[in-house]
Design an enzyme around this catalytic site. Structure first.
Site, short mmCIF file in Angstrom:
data_model
loop_
_atom_site.label_atom_id
_atom_site.label_comp_id
_atom_site.label_asym_id
_atom_site.label_seq_id
_atom_site.Cartn_x
_atom_site.Cartn_y
_atom_site.Cartn_z
CG ASN A 1 -2.04 -0.81 1.27
OD1 ASN A 1 -2.55 -2.03 -0.19
ND2 ASN A 1 -2.85 -1.33 2.37
CD GLU B 1 -0.57 -2.97 -2.17
OE1 GLU B 1 -1.30 -4.52 -3.20
OE2 GLU B 1 -0.31 -2.57 -2.03
CG ASP C 1 -5.02 -0.79 -4.24
OD1 ASP C 1 -5.74 -1.97 -6.00
OD2 ASP C 1 -5.53 -1.35 -3.09
CD GLU D 1 -4.41 -6.08 -5.47
OE1 GLU D 1 -5.30 -6.62 -4.44
OE2 GLU D 1 -4.22 -7.08 -5.80
#
Length: 766
Positions: free
Chosen positions: A317, A346, A348, A395
């Site tokens: 995150n 990451e 997302d 993601e």
């Protein structure tokens, strides 16, 4: 002081600023500037900023509040960014030219300071001046840091700002500095330093008092043990010390000459190739006298092995700078992680308005940022700290249309940095090495087909790269069902083509992976799933990670963005153990400790026994491993120096410090021991206690030193810590320079220890 001209403070100010050459920029900064402080698009208020005479402190005040001032130290600043390099300044880019704007970025979790100057020349004056001062602080040695520390305290204790200190002010100063000294002893030191017999200390008198206060008797004893005349160490005596105590066998005489040249303050002693007590102490407090092997600060590992042979610093995150439910999403999260040496971030992604994909934590109240802004920030900061590859862990929750937009942004913004085909144009027989991928960015995500085939875009299945999707655990089941159709959307061919060496695949079993998967395919696990696999009998997990990449991330139930212990996952060879970088604590201490070696490049070569697919290594049964060679680590905790007060402690309270040493490694090595606590002394507590540990797998062990303020009624309060790999420990008399809760330095706080390591097999032989 506080920005007013005062001859009375000049002695201490000159002590602090002697190392800074006052150029035009610094002179203008000391005159002061009225600038706009910006907190949001609608909040822009004027503040008066001024560099103090010590050249180490900035104070600022509001025009309305008059004398109400705030200050921050140059040592608090990490960097200065020019132009619209923050989200707040970007939001007002149409109103203010970039030449007027700059951002002061602080260490740790403190928010940035966004400023707008009145002219471009004024902005450059502050930008260049601050950059010079930051460089000066960064290059300070331990003695200069100690001088600066005492200078800061002098200014705080000199209540009437007359540049002198009476005995009452000295007593207040001692309490502020964590010293509970007997009043008679304190007065004796005061009188000894008061050469003018004026009843106050000023200038050199205060320096005398400070030297008496900071005298290190435990260091003096070591010095005298090796010095024939107790006044100096001759070259041969110093060489004896380096060989016998510090275990510096290689080129010891040449090394001793170099240390004397660098750390001996007396020119006379230098000419004699001798070391005074001051030079000896300066050496012990230097990088060469640190517990961390200075050779490991350089790039010293083989970087030509396949990617799966390395532990890779990884963030979870990354866009969040607070918690997972209502936290703020920010490109600052990416900048901070990359500047901390992180190599796997990451991203997302979700469908945004106007056809532009956005990045945020889905189904929560976290704020949103544009995907293209994230990629632009990664492009800018990816290789500032490390030249080795960055992996974008995607993601993906977007529609095919917005996936196409993502692919276009990746290609247009990253350009040649993006790995869009195999390096040699062939199907790989092994993963490329960090060296081969220097300066390149890899996309990790779903892919249509393999590298040896092209399919049409009829691929159906989970688009999201995290099969075992812990992110959904925090959401209502109804919401999950509603979204399940969306997650079955087709994958964009254009985005699929950007995934080369890190194709995400679902994990079924180690046997299934061995039989069905390619070496460029990889799986992600929640911490729970990974723990279940760790507990499986045998060493299947270790063998699996010897040939295929894996990523482990925190469960979605960690809504406070807490972390799991990464050591458990490293023990089985998991390469990408993703942590919430924004959350301070022991888990991030371990991550920082492991990755501080090898030039902080974000890649650490796994031990040889974890790089062979036929390895016999099992972390639960290390004694069965070929070449099993346990050691005894002996740590004598001698003393501590200038420990900080506990945050928000009562006025006048003084810490009761204790030291705990914790070993993190394979299960049998997990242990900790601590010293007794010392009553009311955070300035120079003395323990002389020895702690001993048997370490079965030294290659995987991390050693964490923690200093706490003992409290018999409630939990002990954290003071400082330092974590390092066992194999980076230097033997002998060593200083440990402590770090704060968020991993930043807290000079001049340190521990002084004596280290010995003995091979258990050797002991048994003798």
């Amino acid at each position: 002081m506080q920005g007013e001209s005062s001859e009375s403070c000049s002695t201490m100010a000159s002590l602090c600023s002697a190392r800074v050459q006052l150029d035009k920029n610094l002179q203008l900064m000391q005159t002061g500037s009225l600038m706009r402080k910006v907190k949001s698009r609608s909040w822009k208020k004027q503040r008066y900023f001024k560099l103090q005479e010590d050249c180490m402190t900035i104070w600022y005040k509001s025009k309305k509040t008059g004398n109400t001032k705030s200050t921050f130290s140059i040592s608090d600043i990490e960097t200065v960014r020019e132009g619209h390099q923050s989200e707040i300044l970007q939001s007002i880019a149409d109103d203010f030219e970039p030449e007027l704007c700059f951002t002061i970025v602080f260490h740790g979790r403190r928010g940035n300071l966004d400023l707008i100057a009145n002219t471009a020349e004024e902005a450059q004056c502050w930008i260049q001046g601050l950059q010079k001062l930051i460089e000066t602080v960064t290059n300070m040695d331990q003695k200069e840091l100690l001088d600066q520390w005492i200078c800061d305290w002098f200014q705080k204790a000199d209540k009437n700002k007359d540049g002198r200190m009476n005995f009452k002010e000295v007593q207040d100063l001692l309490k502020m500095m964590n010293v509970d000294m007997n009043e008679h002893h304190a007065y004796r030191l005061f009188q000894m330093a008061d050469k003018s017999e004026s009843g106050t200390l000023e200038g050199e008198e205060f320096v005398l008092f400070y030297k008496a206060l900071t005298q290190r008797d435990e260091v003096l004893k070591i010095f005298q043990d090796f010095s024939k005349d107790s006044k100096k160490l001759t070259l041969l005596e110093f060489v004896d010390f380096l060989r016998q105590e510090q275990m510096e066998e290689e080129n010891a005489e040449e090394f001793a000459m170099d240390l004397i040249a660098r750390y001996e303050p007396s020119d006379t002693a230098k000419k004699l190739h001798a070391l005074s007590i001051d030079g000896f102490l300066t050496y012990l407090c230097s990088a060469e006298g640190s517990i961390f092997n200075v050779a490991h600060e350089q790039l010293f590992q083989d970087m030509t092995q396949p990617l799966c042979h390395y532990f890779i610093s990884s963030s979870h995150n990354t866009y969040l700078i607070e918690d997972q439910l209502r936290g703020h999403s920010s490109i600052e999260g990416y900048i901070r992680a990359l500047k901390r040496g992180c190599r796997c971030v990451e991203v997302d992604t979700w469908d945004g308005t106007n056809g532009e994909p956005i990045v945020y934590h889905g189904h929560t109240f976290t704020s949103k940022i544009l995907f293209k802004d994230v990629i632009a920030a990664i492009n800018k900061y990816a290789f500032r700290v490390s030249e080795y590859p960055v992996i974008l862990s995607l993601e993906n929750h977007c529609s095919v249309e917005q996936q196409d937009v993502m692919a276009q942004h990746l290609k247009s913004i990253l350009g040649e940095k993006l790995v869009a085909s195999t390096l040699d144009g062939r199907i790989p027989i092994c993963l490329p090495s960090p060296e081969e991928l220097r300066g390149r960015i890899l996309l990790k995500g779903k892919k249509i087909g393999g590298l040896d085939e092209h399919c049409d875009d009829s691929y159906m299945g989970e688009v999201s790269e995290e099969e075992d999707n812990g992110e959904m655990e925090e959401n209502l089941r109804n919401e999950e069902k509603r979204m399940s159709k969306k997650s079955k959307e087709r994958l964009s061919q254009e985005l699929s083509d950007c995934v080369i060496y890190c194709k995400s695949v679902p994990f079924e079993s180690f046997k299934h992976s061995r039989t069905n998967y390619k070496l460029y395919e990889m799986s992600s696990f929640t911490e729970y799933k990974a723990r279940k696999l760790v507990r499986e009998p045998g060493n299947e997990f270790v063998r699996h990670t010897a040939w295929q990449l894996t990523r482990v991330y925190p469960t979605g139930l960690r809504t406070d963005s807490s972390n799991f212990n990464p050591r458990e996952m490293w023990n089985v060879g998991c390469q990408m153990v993703a942590l919430n970088f924004q959350t301070a604590g022991v888990e991030m201490d371990l991550n920082d400790g492991l990755f501080q070696q090898n030039a902080r490049c974000g890649y650490i070569l796994k031990p040889l026994f974890m790089r062979n697919v036929d390895t016999t290594f099992n972390p639960d049964q290390p004694h069965d491993q070929d070449g099993y060679s346990p050691v005894i680590l002996s740590i004598q905790v001698i003393s501590a120096q200038q420990l900080p007060k506990v945050e928000n402690s009562k006025e006048g309270s003084i810490v009761d410090p204790l030291v705990r040493v914790e070993i993190f490694g394979v299960p049998i090595d997990q242990t900790k021991q601590e010293t007794k606590y010392i009553d009311n002394n955070g300035f120079n507590p003395l323990w002389n206690e020895t702690l001993q540990f048997k370490i079965h797998v030294p290659e995987l062990a991390l050693v964490r030193f923690v200093v706490e303020d003992y409290d018999k009624t409630t939990r002990n309060d954290f003071i400082g810590q330092y974590t390092l790999p066992f194999q980076s420990i230097k033997l002998g008399y060593r200083h440990i320079h402590l770090l704060s809760k968020d991993g930043t330095k807290i000079p001049p706080a340190s521990l002084f220890v004596y280290i010995r390591i003995t091979d258990v097999n050797h002991l048994q032989d003798t």
